[in-house]
Design a protein around this motif. Sequence first.
Motif, short mmCIF file in Angstrom:
data_model
loop_
_atom_site.label_atom_id
_atom_site.label_comp_id
_atom_site.label_asym_id
_atom_site.label_seq_id
_atom_site.Cartn_x
_atom_site.Cartn_y
_atom_site.Cartn_z
N ARG A 108 3.50 6.00 -5.51
CA ARG A 108 3.42 6.11 -6.97
C ARG A 108 2.26 7.00 -7.40
O ARG A 108 2.37 7.76 -8.38
N LEU A 109 1.16 6.93 -6.68
CA LEU A 109 0.03 7.81 -6.99
C LEU A 109 0.36 9.27 -6.74
O LEU A 109 -0.17 10.17 -7.39
N ASP A 110 1.28 9.51 -5.78
CA ASP A 110 1.72 10.87 -5.50
C ASP A 110 2.78 11.36 -6.47
O ASP A 110 3.27 12.49 -6.34
N GLY A 111 3.16 10.50 -7.42
CA GLY A 111 4.11 10.90 -8.45
C GLY A 111 5.54 10.46 -8.22
O GLY A 111 6.42 10.77 -9.01
N ALA A 112 5.81 9.72 -7.14
CA ALA A 112 7.17 9.25 -6.87
C ALA A 112 7.50 8.08 -7.78
O ALA A 112 6.70 7.17 -7.95
N LYS A 113 8.67 8.11 -8.34
CA LYS A 113 9.12 7.01 -9.19
C LYS A 113 10.63 7.04 -9.31
O LYS A 113 11.28 8.05 -8.99
N GLY A 114 11.18 5.93 -9.77
CA GLY A 114 12.62 5.85 -9.98
C GLY A 114 13.42 6.07 -8.72
O GLY A 114 13.15 5.51 -7.65
N PHE A 115 14.42 6.95 -8.82
CA PHE A 115 15.32 7.20 -7.70
C PHE A 115 14.59 7.84 -6.52
O PHE A 115 14.92 7.56 -5.36
N THR A 116 13.61 8.68 -6.80
CA THR A 116 12.85 9.31 -5.71
C THR A 116 12.12 8.27 -4.88
O THR A 116 12.11 8.34 -3.64
N ILE A 157 11.13 5.92 -0.03
CA ILE A 157 10.30 4.81 0.47
C ILE A 157 11.13 3.57 0.76
O ILE A 157 11.17 3.08 1.90
N TYR A 158 11.81 3.08 -0.25
CA TYR A 158 12.49 1.79 -0.10
C TYR A 158 13.63 1.84 0.93
O TYR A 158 13.66 1.04 1.88
N GLU A 187 0.82 -1.21 0.00
CA GLU A 187 0.00 0.00 0.00
C GLU A 187 0.85 1.26 0.00
O GLU A 187 0.51 2.26 -0.65
N LEU A 188 1.98 1.22 0.72
CA LEU A 188 2.86 2.39 0.76
C LEU A 188 3.47 2.67 -0.61
O LEU A 188 3.58 3.82 -1.03
N ILE A 189 3.86 1.60 -1.30
CA ILE A 189 4.46 1.77 -2.62
C ILE A 189 3.43 2.35 -3.60
O ILE A 189 3.72 3.28 -4.36
#
Length: 314
Positions: free
Chosen positions: A205-213, A218-219, A199-201
């Motif tokens: 992603r829905l908030d626009g975080a992807k890739g290195f961010t 998160i990770y 759910e956190l991931i």
Amino acid sequence: MKTVTVMPSKKKKSWAKWTIHLFPIPALVIYGMFVLYPILAALSYSFFEWKGMSRGDFVGFQNFVTLFTTEPYGSMFWNAFKHNVLYFVLQMVVMNGLALFLAFIIYQKIKGAEFFKAAFFLPRLLSVIVVGFLWKLILNPNFGTLNIILEKIGLESLQRAWLGDPNTALIAIILVNCWFGLGFGVLIFLAGFQSIPAELIEAARLDGAKGFTLLRTIYLPLMVPSITIMGVLTFIQSFEAFELVYAMQGSMGEPYYSTDTLAVFFYRLAFGSSTASGTTAIGLGSALATVLFLFILICTTVFLRFANKKDVQM
């Protein structure tokens, strides 16, 4: 007919209750014999003078003073300590860094993930002595596989006596150890990734975080427990490094003590070959074992407390 229920007596309940406490006793006995007793014995031996295998007079902290101030023991100690530090740094960067990367790739559910997990962990199933012997053959300057491959691909200039050169011998051993322990790190980090709530991931992603961010925000923060575990285990293993060094280079830290570690130095002191005459120095060896134990214990405790505080703050 009425069913009569027979209630267990209080005496039987009490006996069953105390019987449960007997089960840890065999484990505690084994732990005491093979862990606590050697530690306490080494501590006591370090306060006595030794003549061969015979214990002499009580000398207090003289063995510790000799270890750090008398040559060649002082220079050998710091030389070995420096190699253990390099052992730890390279393993953290190369082995744990690569293990974290590979675990993240497998976590993405790539095709053949189960095969890669088994392949990475397979070397860990081998004996350290077997691993050392095999890599000693591979790194042989005359018929070793590595030099043959370098010759076949036109890189003859890179050929060398990997274990005979003081500049490359220790690094070669550390890299072999990284290869040996890589699979264990992959499994630990993979378990850490798999414990992160999906759910956190998805929310990130829905908030626009992807890739290195996504990786940074998160990770990695949620991987702190796994990174802490591997950091502590790597630190302990690095400062106890003995089997692989001994299998590949023997007890003298050849060439010219360039692969010497504190554990190998302890072996020479306690069991001979610390001097040209091959005499033993049990008191000095016990002092070194005590110093090494206390150093690992203190550093590990401080690191765990620091990591726990960071974990709580996050």
